[in-house]
Each structure stands twice: as structure tokens, then as C-alpha cells.
Design an enzyme around this catalytic site. Structure first.
Site, short mmCIF file in Angstrom:
data_model
loop_
_atom_site.label_atom_id
_atom_site.label_comp_id
_atom_site.label_asym_id
_atom_site.label_seq_id
_atom_site.Cartn_x
_atom_site.Cartn_y
_atom_site.Cartn_z
N ASP A 72 -63.35 7.68 -0.38
CA ASP A 72 -64.06 8.59 -1.00
C ASP A 72 -65.23 7.97 -1.45
O ASP A 72 -65.21 6.79 -1.82
CB ASP A 72 -63.45 9.47 -1.70
CG ASP A 72 -64.52 10.79 -1.81
OD1 ASP A 72 -65.50 10.81 -1.57
OD2 ASP A 72 -63.97 11.98 -2.54
C1 BGC Z 1 -66.99 13.85 -2.02
C2 BGC Z 1 -66.71 13.64 -0.44
C3 BGC Z 1 -67.80 13.57 0.37
C4 BGC Z 1 -68.41 12.34 -0.07
C5 BGC Z 1 -70.03 12.03 0.68
C6 BGC Z 1 -67.84 12.50 -2.32
O1 BGC Z 1 -68.26 12.89 -3.72
O2 BGC Z 1 -65.76 13.88 -2.44
O3 BGC Z 1 -65.86 14.75 -0.24
O4 BGC Z 1 -67.42 13.35 1.71
O5 BGC Z 1 -68.98 12.46 -1.30
O6 BGC Z 1 -70.97 12.94 0.32
#
Ligand code: BGC
Length: 785
Positions: free
Chosen positions: A253
Site C-alpha cells: 500500500d
Molecule cells: C490506499 C490504497 C490506494 C493507494 C494509492 C492508499 O492510501 O490505502 O487503497 O490504492 O493509497 O492511492
């Protein structure tokens, strides 16, 4: 959770709906060649992004960069972190809405459309779907997750993945694993016992990995039982890769990496976004110092290169897509996903009848239609229910409007007076309410179950002024409804995407017969929720104290009546169920792992065409371990004309009866009686039939640490157990003959039996004062263990 632990004796859960279109294994030998030519620096560079959204290219070897972008319900292709710059894309209903369609084919279609838009925007990996369990209605990101039930979430996620990947775009299951809250999400440890993990929090991922072979999985921010998911070897290597056979790449993530070298060891392929060389250097140093075997890095880079090569081969630059058609799809999907929660002969409304209608609440003109945070897209167009009502009633209705509340959810006496006056002067009132962005979002959890005070007050005020009130809700998660009994109908429209306005009117006017059913329980009050005492945790720990009793599993087992149960949803027609039958599988079915086939008849008994969601639950009677009162195992959505009946068949495989045994690290079934319950809601009415399974189950190894009573369970040691217990009782109490014993002797014997049978074997020599020796114990164990 040991790497690779568990044998998975009972394979096969849900039938695959569609075969994965691409096998990543095809790319492995090419990737291996490429990696063979890479320097250590190049290999390390691939393990971290180039920037916020793309991977490092290695141009010298012809390996270009690929683009990964959000998100589950629309393509958010942005330049860097300026999300306002994102290209317009269709905003589809969010996962909590989609899940209420219970329609795998529809999810596949949405996936296809997302894949087409991703291709058109030159995106190779689309970051979604999100399939974390809804542990509490307060999780700020519930709108982005499917359900409180892992089978429903897993099967819908699999269909979404298959749809996206059918277009040559990779999907990304997120967030792996046990990321069920936003509070302190980057530091907290989700502390979950192993049985609960496998039966609830990993199961949806397991189904989607096995059935849809996603190209990527995103590891969660949080720790799992004390170890960051981004460096959890048991989770990433043991479960995901070895146990489930995942062939793709694990992506962090955004910013979830803690110790990058530990991540490489554990099976984290790609750090996102780029750490600007910092973690590359750590990987290089670790290989040079011998702390990280280069072969481990190579294996990871080969797997990642396979995914990148696949994505590059499938890239279709300059393809377009039909955004108008996607808007129409978004409208259809929104209509299929709405849930008619209550209806006292109020909906559908007649578009041709001259009516005075008061439309109240800002959401009628400015809908809440998507979530806040990384999944937020710039829609290609945006309708609203007020405009759609005017258009679809074509001047037949006199429509008045009042905003009722302010954008922040508060209200004033003046706004309430205006709305009440309009309601009083009309034949009926439609109140639009829900949760504004500031009430639910990625990044924080909701403090309360309630709607904003202004929305609740508006509904109460209107209900006081007008007897005919319908409420339309726009929110991403369950809400409390203290006014539910004061209104004639409630339609849950969710965050229904950019066409939610038109879709609401389709349902209100009966052009679409509502067919959605809740994929999450709506509790009466927050205190009733399963994780009430443990959510969102404290002192760095989220303790999953409610264990496997999540959602309806909890309400059913505790016999708590919710406001609206899991699986509930009304239609403008009615359905009747009959003829539930359980049949032993034939030899040919048995070959495919089927144990029982179930058939049931469903009939549309009303006067309109409609769709019914048929739910099949299994309930073990007198189970060895405490199990939920019943669990969803299968479902089907069936479309029926008035008067039409259809027979549905389901095949139950071993996993449909099994539970996870932590002593064996595996799924097991105990012989016994199981109820099969079929109907249109978890709270019935449900037809019930029972079946008896007689199985030879594996037993945990019997050792000196086993309790004496453990030997009673195993057929091999059962007789020896009885004989030993008898002998020990005699040694301990001097009583042997049940036929001649005195009442006191009987009591003493029974107490000794209870006491001895719960002792681990190694204690027997110590407790028997030398009457039962170590040697006798060893000999006995050698015979039966
Ligand atoms: C989120 C993810 C997301 C990523 C990219 C993170 O803060 O938890 O779900 O895909 O950011 O935007």
C-alpha cells in the site's frame, strides 16, 4: 502463522465463473532470461516505484515502465499527487452498493468497463477491488468494501478481477490483510486468532486468488499479530503464495513499507510509491553483506518482471472507449444495487398521475455518489434525482424543492420550517438524506452510527408534517434510523456512482424493480455491533475479540434483532420458495468434490417481473467448536416473469461444511448433522432440510502434551483410552467396580474421571505418586499415539 503451514485437504469452494484469461506462468521463462541479465542495482531498482504511479523501467533490456492507479470504482489517472488533475472517468457505484446486487455477472461487466477505461487511459494495473471485511459499520472505508460475509465478498471480487483482467489490465486485491479500520491504520496491529483469520479475514482473498488469479495483491498498512503486513512472511509467502498458489506480485500500500529487506524476504515485490533510492540501497547492501540471499531477490524480481511483461504485452495504446455506454451501465448497475428496505405500498409512484411532490434534502440536487479518498474520480457526467424526476415525470407532477440541511449536515429552524411547509402542501414527500464526505472517508473512522443531526431532524420534521414520506439514503455504510417506523418507505441508494440520480428515479417510478439485498447488517444501535468493545482498539492494538462472530454470524448467534438483517431487501413483486431437497452426490459429482446437491423452487407470485436473490446457508448442529448459527455458502440471482417458477441447483463441496482447525492448520469436517437453509434473507423465512455427514477426519497428532480426553476422540485410541482411564481411576481412588460401589465411591470415581481426563499425559506420573510410572506412560503412548 508458519510459512507454508497447512495442507488444505478440502479444496474447492465456489465454482469458477469464468476461467482467467491470462496465465502469468507464460511469462516466467522470458522474465527469468531478463533477470539473468540484470545487475544487482537494476534488480533492486525494480523493487521500488519510479514515482508515485509507475514502475522503474530498465530500457537497456527493453523493459518499460507500467502505470498503476486507483481504483476500485473508476480509473483515477492523476499526475503525481495532484488528484484534481485526474482524467475524467466513469464513477461506478462503490463496493458497498455493488455487493448488494449479489450479481457476479454484473460485477464482471463493471470490471470489463473499468478495464476498457484503464486501457484507454494507458493504465496497466487498476488498484482494486477492496475486499476487506466490514468488521464494524464505523470503518470509514466501508463504502469501498463489499460485505461482512467472506463468501459474498470473495465471489464478487473474483468476478470484478476477471472482468478487469479480461481487458488485459491487471487487478489488485486490497488490502491484504485484516485492514478493517482507518484509525491508526499505518501503525496498529490487528490481533486476530488463526481460526478467525482463515474463516473470515483471509477467506475472501482466498476465493478471489484461487478463482480469478489476480496479477497483483496490495499488502495492508497495518501489522498482523505484531508484524507489518508488508514484511509478514507467513502471510505473503506462506499463505498467499505457497498455500493458495498466487503467481502474481505483491505491491505495498502507498507508503506501507517498514523494513524493505524484511519485505523482500517475506515476498513483497514492489514498494509504492518510490522511496527515491533509499530502499534500493538497503536491498543492495543486504545482498552484498550476505544478509539477503541474492537468489531470494532474483525469485521476487522474476515474478515481478513476469507481471510487468504481461502488462506490457497486453497494453493497447490509443484505444478509445464508449463513455456514454459506460454511463448507461453505471445507471443500470446502480438500479440493480439499491435496496428497498421498507415499503408500505408507497413505491413505486405513478409518473402519469398528477401529484404534488415535495423533494427535500440537498442530496436530491447534489448527490453523494462516491467515496472520499483514493477512490475518488472525476466523473464524466453527473446527474441528480431532482432533474431526473422532472424529466421522467414529464410535467405530470408539480415538484417543489427545499434543501432541508446545509452541506456540513447541520440544519436550522428556518430550513426545517421551509421543508415542513413544502411537505404539508404536497401529496407526498421524498426526503434525500445520507452521509456527507466529512462523515465517512478513507483516513478516519466514523464516531457514530447516526446520520448527521440535520438529516435526522429533517426526516423527523417532515414525518410530523406529512403522512406520506419516502426516504432515499445515500451513504457508504450502515446507519441508524430512529425514524424508520415513521416513514412509509426507505430506499437505500448507497454511493451509487455518477448515474445515481437517474437510477433512483428508475426505481421510484417502477421502471426498475428493486432487487438488491443487504450485504451488511444494519444494526438497531451501535452497542449491538459485534466489535463494539474492541473497535477501533487502543494502545496500538485492534483486538478481534468477537472472533468469527462478525456481522450476521454475531446477531444470529446472540439472537439480537437488527434494524435490517443481512440479505434483506424488498421488491415490487413477491417470491415463494418450495421443494427444498438435499440429495447425496452421484459418483460423477463426487469426483468433482461435490458432497450434496441442493434443489429448490422459486416462484414469482406477484404481478411484475422481478429478480430474487436466493441465499443458501449451512448450519452445523451440535458442533464440536462454537460455530456461527449459520453461514452463507452459495447464492444466485434469478430473474422471473410474473407467475414464472424456476428450479435452482447448488452443489455443496467439503469446504461448505468445514471449519478451520488450528491444531491441524487445516480445514476439517466433523461427522454430524447439518442444516441447509434457503430463502431470500438471512432472517427468513428460510426453508430448512437436514443432512448427515459421516466423514473420516484427520486428527491432530497425539503426544505427551495431549490431554487424556484427546485420546477418546481418535477412533484408533478410543478403546485404549477407556481402558487407561479405568486403570487410573482405580489407582487414584481404589474403586473399580461400578456395579458394587457405594454412592460415595461413585462420586469419587466420577470426579477422578473428570479430573484425569483433562490432564496432559506428562502430568500423570507426577500426580499419581509413582503409581503410574514414566515407563508405563511411554509404553502406552508407543502403543496408541
Ligand atoms: C490506499 C490504497 C490506494 C493507494 C494509492 C492508499 O492510501 O490505502 O487503497 O490504492 O493509497 O492511492
Amino acid at each position: 502463522m508458519a510459512p507454508g503451514a497447512g495442507r488444505d485437504n478440502l479444496r474447492g469452494m465456489s465454482p469458477r465463473s469464468k476461467a482467467p484469461s491470462i496465465d502469468l506462468a507464460e511469462f516466467r521463462s522470458h522474465a527469468k532470461d531478463l533477470v539473468g541479465k540484470m545487475t544487482l542495482e537494476e534488480k533492486a531498482s525494480l523493487c521500488s516505484g519510479r514515482d508515485f504511479w509507475t514502475t522503474q523501467p530498465i530500457e537497456r533490456l527493453g523493459l518499460s515502465s507500467i502505470c498503476l492507479t486507483d481504483g476500485p470504482h473508476g480509473v483515477r489517472k492523476a499526475a503525481g499527487t495532484d488528484f484534481t488533475s485526474s482524467a475524467p472517468a466513469t464513477a461506478f457505484p462503490t463496493a458497498s452498493a455493488l455487493a448488494c446486487s449479489w450479481d457476479v455477472d454484473l460485477l464482471y461487466e463493471v470490471g470489463q468497463a473499468l478495464g476498457r477505461e484503464a486501457q484507454a487511459l494507458d493504465v496497466q494495473i487498476l488498484l482494486g477491488p477492496g475486499l476487506n471485511m466490514k468488521r464494524s459499520p464505523l470503518c470509514g472505508r466501508n463504502f469501498e468494501y463489499f460485505s461482512e460475509d467472506p463468501v459474498l465478498a470473495g465471489r464478487l471480487a473474483a468476478a470484478h478481477v476477471q472482468g478487469v483482467q479480461s481487458q488485459g489490465v491487471g487487478a489488485c486485491l486490497k488490502h491484504f490483510a485484516a485492514n478493517n479500520q482507518e484509525f491508526e491504520r499505518t501503525t496498529t496491529s490487528s490481533n486476530v486468532d488463526e481460526r478467525t483469520l482463515f474463516e473470515i479475514y483471509l477467506l475472501a482473498f482466498e476465493i478471489a486468488v484461487r478463482d480469478a488469479a489476480p496479477w497483483t495483491v496490495m499488502c495492508a498498512y497495518n501489522k498482523l499479530n505484531g508484524t507489518f503486513a508488508s514484511e509478514h512472511e507467513g502471510l505473503l509467502h506462506g499463505v498467499l503464495k505457497q498455500r493458495w498458489g498466487f503467481k502474481g506480485a505483491v505491491v505495498s500500500d502507498w507508503g506501507a513499507v517498514n523494513d524493505r529487506v524484511a519485505g523482500v524476504r517475506a515476498g513483497l515485490h514492489l514498494e509504492m510509491p518510490s522511496s527515491r533510492g533509499y530502499n534500493e540501497r538497503r536491498i543492495i547492501e543486504a545482498v552484498r553483506s550476505g544478509a539477503l540471499p541474492e537468489a531470494r531477490l532474483d525469485e521476487l524480481v522474476i515474478e515481478l518482471t513476469s507481471v510487468i511483461s504481461c502488462a506490457l504485452r497486453e497494453r493497447k495504446p490509443n484505444v478509445g472507449c464508449d463513455l456514454k455506454a459506460h454511463h448507461a451501465l453505471a445507471r443500470r448497475v446502480a438500479g440493480e444495487s439499491m435496496v428497498l428496505l421498507s415499503n408500505q405500498h408507497f413505491f413505486p409512484l405513478d409518473a402519469r398521475r398528477p401529484l404534488r411532490v415535495a423533494v427535500l434534502g440537498q442530496f436530491a440536487k447534489a448527490p453523494r455518489y462516491q467515496g472520499a479518498g483514493s477512490s475518488q474520480v472525476k466523473p464524466t457526467e453527473l446527474g441528480n434525482a431532482y432533474a431526473a424526476l422532472l424529466e421522467q415525470t414529464d410535467g405530470a407532477w408539480q415538484v417543489g424543492y427545499a434543501p432541508g440541511y446545509l452541506a456540513d449536515g447541520s440544519t436550522t429552524d428556518a430550513l426545517l420550517d421551509e421543508a415542513s411547509r413544502k411537505a404539508q402542501a404536497a401529496d407526498l414527500a421524498l426526503v434525500f438524506a445520507g452521509l456527507p464526505d466529512s462523515y465517512e472517508s478513507e483516513g478516519f473512522d466514523r464516531p457514530r452510527l447516526d446520520l448527521p443531526e440535520g438529516h435526522d431532524r429533517l426526516i423527523q420534521a417532515v414525518a410530523g408534517a406529512q403522512p406520506n414520506v419516502g426516504v432515499i439514503l445515500m451513504n457508504g455504510s450502515a446507519v441508524a434510523m430512529p425514524w424508520a417506523s415513521r416513514v412509509k418507505a426507505i430506499l437505500e441508494a448507497w454511493l451509487g456512482g455518477q448515474a445515481v440520480g437517474e437510477a433512483i428515479v428508475d426505481v421510484l417510478l417502477g421502471r426498475v424493480n428493486p432487487s438488491g439485498k443487504l450485504s451488511e447488517t444494519f444494526p438497531e444501535r451501535l452497542e449491538h455491533t459485534p466489535a463494539f468493545l474492541d473497535f477501533p482498539g487502543q494502545a496500538g492494538e485492534a483486538r478481534y475479540g468477537e472472533r468469527v462472530f462478525i456481522g450476521y454470524r454475531y446477531y444470529d448467534t446472540r439472537r439480537i434483532t437488527p434494524l435490517f438483517p443481512f440479505g434483506h431487501g424488498l421488491s415490487y413483486t413477491t417470491f415463494a420458495y418450495s421443494g427444498l431437497q438435499i440429495t447425496e452426490a452421484s459418483a460423477a459429482e463426487g469426483e468433482r468434490g461435490v458432497l450434496r446437491t441442493i434443489s429448490v423452487n422459486v416462484k414469482n407470485t406477484g404481478s411484475r417481473a422481478g429478480k430474487e436473490i436466493v441465499q443458501l446457508y449451512v448450519s452445523e448442529q451440535a458442533s464440536r467448536l462454537l460455530r456461527p448459527q449459520k453461514e452463507l455458502k452459495h447464492f444466485a440471482k434469478v430473474s422471473l416473469a410474473p407467475g414464472e417458477a424456476r428450479e435452482l441447483r447448488f452443489e455443496l463441496v467439503a469446504r461448505d461444511f468445514a471449519y478451520y482447525d488450528v491444531r491441524l492448520n487445516d480445514w476439517v469436517i466433523d461427522s454430524g448433522t447439518f442444516h441447509v437453509l434457503v430463502g431470500g434473507s438471512s432472517r427468513g423465512p428460510l426453508l430448512t432440510e437436514s443432512t448427515r455427514l459421516v466423514v473420516t477426519r484427520p486428527y491432530p497428532p497425539l503426544t505427551r502434551e495431549s490431554m487424556l480426553k484427546d485420546f477418546a476422540e481418535h477412533p484408533r485410541s478410543k478403546a485404549a483410552y477407556a481402558e487407561l482411564l479405568h486403570r487410573l481411576i482405580a489407582l487414584f481412588t481404589g474403586t473399580t467396580d461400578a456395579a458394587t460401589e457405594t454412592p460415595d465411591q461413585r462420586k469419587a470415581r466420577e470426579m477422578a474421571a473428570a479430573f484425569l481426563s483433562e490432564l496432559p499425559l506428562w502430568k500423570l506420573p507426577l500426580m499419581s505418586e509413582g503409581k503410574f510410572t514414566e515407563k508405563q506412560l511411554d509404553e502406552w503412548l508407543a502403543k496408541v499415539g
